[in-house]
Design an enzyme around this catalytic site. Structure first.
Site, PDB file in Angstrom:
ATOM      1  N   VAL A 279       0.843  -1.191   0.000  1.00 56.84           N
ATOM      2  CA  VAL A 279       0.000   0.000   0.000  1.00 56.84           C
ATOM      3  C   VAL A 279       0.882   1.246   0.000  1.00 56.84           C
ATOM      4  O   VAL A 279       1.898   1.313   0.693  1.00 56.84           O
ATOM      5  CB  VAL A 279      -0.936  -0.011   1.225  1.00 56.84           C
ATOM      6  CG1 VAL A 279      -1.641   1.339   1.376  1.00 56.84           C
ATOM      7  CG2 VAL A 279      -1.965  -1.133   1.090  1.00 56.84           C
TER       8      VAL A 279
ATOM      9  N   TYR B 273      13.801  16.643 -12.469  1.00 55.32           N
ATOM     10  CA  TYR B 273      13.445  16.673 -11.052  1.00 55.32           C
ATOM     11  C   TYR B 273      14.201  15.632 -10.229  1.00 55.32           C
ATOM     12  O   TYR B 273      14.776  15.928  -9.178  1.00 55.32           O
ATOM     13  CB  TYR B 273      11.942  16.410 -10.873  1.00 55.32           C
ATOM     14  CG  TYR B 273      11.029  17.430 -11.487  1.00 55.32           C
ATOM     15  CD1 TYR B 273      10.537  18.484 -10.730  1.00 55.32           C
ATOM     16  CD2 TYR B 273      10.632  17.330 -12.812  1.00 55.32           C
ATOM     17  CE1 TYR B 273       9.685  19.418 -11.284  1.00 55.32           C
ATOM     18  CE2 TYR B 273       9.784  18.252 -13.385  1.00 55.32           C
ATOM     19  CZ  TYR B 273       9.309  19.306 -12.616  1.00 55.32           C
ATOM     20  OH  TYR B 273       8.476  20.228 -13.167  1.00 55.32           O
TER      21      TYR B 273
ATOM     22  N   HIS C 110       2.297  40.129   7.384  1.00 55.02           N
ATOM     23  CA  HIS C 110       3.649  40.680   7.314  1.00 55.02           C
ATOM     24  C   HIS C 110       4.358  40.429   8.638  1.00 55.02           C
ATOM     25  O   HIS C 110       3.768  40.615   9.700  1.00 55.02           O
ATOM     26  CB  HIS C 110       3.601  42.193   7.042  1.00 55.02           C
ATOM     27  CG  HIS C 110       4.950  42.837   7.075  1.00 55.02           C
ATOM     28  ND1 HIS C 110       5.863  42.719   6.055  1.00 55.02           N
ATOM     29  CD2 HIS C 110       5.543  43.594   8.040  1.00 55.02           C
ATOM     30  CE1 HIS C 110       6.951  43.378   6.365  1.00 55.02           C
ATOM     31  NE2 HIS C 110       6.784  43.928   7.572  1.00 55.02           N
TER      32      HIS C 110
END
Length: 571
Positions: free
Chosen positions: A116, A264, A539
């Site tokens: 799995v 990648y 911020h």
């Protein structure tokens, strides 16, 4: 992932990029192991109650493509079903589909012959992220300049190779166990064995040496994933010539390793190996490193991720033959010119990692029993993931998601496709907008992207007759990045100045993989720049990189996006 060992020599679709290693080897751009789509249930959390087994019947949805019975003499569909939905393959795609199916009240079974979690959990996203977490911390601790800038003094950093390997393996085991437990707790039946379609709405499964079982379902989803692709001429011994599957076990850290492919997979492993002390040589068939990335982002990434590190590279060459180390001799790599095919060079290294992409894992599925012919190993599907037979007709009640269909070889794309299919079989038409699906490369710093690259956007604009504009912001102007002493980075927005449509966003910098989702959600929802400019960001946070990016864009019309959509936005 399907459990039969694939001997496929077929390759991912070439509609994204042309990868290296073989004179005619098309490899899709998002070929990597790094992208995960695990839901929270994978980590032991669940907001769902136990499965409701009431069956949901779906009305005909009247899609435009003709649906017909696909193959003769394959039996007739059963009159009643053991399940509403059977999923062949329990990777991230199958898992996501199963959980959504249970949520929708479908009696669901998932067939898995291996383990799995599939590639992502066992041989991809999860263990690779564990290794990259280690490399990130090592890289930070080893940077004397970085530490001094923060006023920190750290003694020489070291690592225990087996401890690092155990960290990756233990994480995979934990996620795999949680995936299994979550599906069982929610009422998904996990059927162990190799799944094969034997006829309309019929699947057999079983272990080798044991009798097969036949189960029926109203709908079937193929979710068998992919395996590492190894070009001809390369001999893999699992020790000195390895694939990503072997590399994730980290059984050794070679002094010098060649990485064939700078996409990648190759980039992430170069990050791991160099942080742990290896020297790396890239072998790339194209004339530049990092094919498939936006060229401007790739150029910056090379300056930061390649040039300062112990990495050299050969571009424009194929590795036509790689021989493992043996009898005291090193690994040998024979290179030829990618264009002329003339011999170019021979390298001798301690190890070689084959990072040339992934091939679909579709052998042994019984596709011939429903008159389906694969295309370079991929199962052909339409935009709703419905399987198409050899005659161009839709096969009733059969779908294919994830790497096996080759549309976008990302784990979270597979999960999204699975959810989309479940929506359809429960009566709600759904088409996934693949241009809204983000991707990321988890180097240090990270690279992320969604939508089109600048060359792709300009090509589209030329065909369709609209203008393209580009906006950029630097991490050097972001307070949070500077506080972390991580000001190296760039965010890039590609958009239409006439109506504010976001065509693509690319980010290189600290936590780029997390930052991309504001842009991907905007594309998915059809939000235009003139609307997202009013979004408020805390911020000081890294999210202000995107805040400044969207605010710097110059849109000619201040009108609302309603009515300005140039093409339908998928829901």
């Amino acid at each position: 992932m399907h459990s039969i060992c694939s001997q496929a020599t077929t390759l991912p679709r070439s509609n994204f990029a042309f990868d290296s290693r073989s004179p005619a080897v098309p490899i899709s751009k998002p070929v990597n192991l790094r992208f995960c789509g695990l839901r929270k249930e994978a980590f032991g959390f669940s907001g769902l109650t136990h499965s409701c087994s009431s069956r949901v019947r779906c009305s005909s949805r009247g899609h435009s493509k003709k649906i017909s019975a696909s193959a003769e003499n394959n039996g007739t569909p059963p009159k009643s079903f053991d399940y509403d939905l059977i999923i062949i393959g329990a990777g991230v795609g199958g898992h996501g589909a199963a959980l959504h199916a249970v949520e929708k009240g479908l009696r669901t079974a998932i067939i898995e012959g291996d383990v799995v979690g599939g590639t992502c959990v066992n041989r991809g996203c999860v263990p690779s992220k564990a290794l990259l977490a280690v490399s990130g911390k090592m890289r930070e601790l080893q940077s004397e300049h970085h530490m001094k800038a923060l006023g920190l003094q750290v003694s020489a950093a070291g690592y225990d190779r087996q401890g690092v390997a155990d960290h990756a393996n233990n994480l995979a085991s934990k996620i795999r166990s949680n995936l299994t437990n979550s599906m069982k707790a929610l009422g998904v039946d996990i059927l162990t064995g190799v799944g094969t379609i034997v006829g309309p709405q019929k699947v057999k499964y079983g272990k080798v040496g044991f009798p097969d079982n036949i189960v029926t379902a109203k709908d079937i989803i193929i979710a068998t994933g992919s395996v590492p692709f190894v070009p001809k001429g390369i001999e893999v011994d699992g020790k000195t010539v390895i694939t990503s599957d072997h590399a994730l076990k980290l059984e050794s850290v070679p002094d010098w390793i060649a990485i064939v492919g700078s996409g990648y997979i190759g980039l992430e492993f170069s990050d791991v190996y160099t942080a742990l002390g290896s020297e790396v040589t890239f072998i790339e068939a194209l004339d530049q490193l990092m094919p498939g990335f936006d060229p401007e982002i790739g150029k910056l990434a090379q300056r930061v991720l390649i040039n300062p590190r112990k990495i050299d590279y050969h571009t424009g060459v194929f590795a036509t033959k790689i021989t493992p180390a043996k009898d005291g001799k090193p690994v040998t790599i024979e290179l030829i010119d990618a264009k002329t095919k003339e011999p170019k060079d021979t390298l001798e290294v301690d190890a070689a990692l084959i990072a040339t992409g992934r091939a679909p894992f579709t052998n042994g599925l019984g596709l011939e029993n429903i008159n389906v012919v694969t295309q370079r190993g991929f199962v052909p599907v339409d935009e709703r993931m419905r399987v198409i037979d050899a005659n161009g007709n839709l096969v009733p009640h059969v779908y294919c998601i994830g790497d096996a269909n080759g549309k976008m070889m990302l784990a979270h794309a597979a999960s999204a496709q699975g959810i989309s299919v479940v929506e359809q079989v429960t009566g709600r038409d759904h088409v996934l907008n693949h241009l809204s699906i983000p991707a990321a490369c988890f180097t240090h710093p990270e690279i992320s992207m969604v939508g089109l690259t600048e060359p792709q956007a300009r090509e589209k604009a030329e065909k369709e007759g609209f203008e393209v504009s580009v906006a950029k912001t630097s991490f050097k102007a972001n307070t949070k990045a500077l506080a972390e002493n991580e000001g190296e980075g760039l965010a890039k927005l590609i958009y239409r100045p006439d109506n504010g449509e976001i065509l693509g966003v690319h980010i290189f910098g600290l936590h780029a993989a997390d930052l991309i989702h504001e842009a991907s959600n905007a594309i998915a929802l059809g939000t235009r720049i003139q609307e997202i400019k009013f979004a408020v960001h805390a911020h000081p946070t890294l999210s202000e990189v995107l805040d400044e990016l969207f605010k710097s864009a110059k849109v000619k019309s201040a009108a609302s996006s309603h009515g300005l959509v140039s093409e339908p936005v998928a829901v």
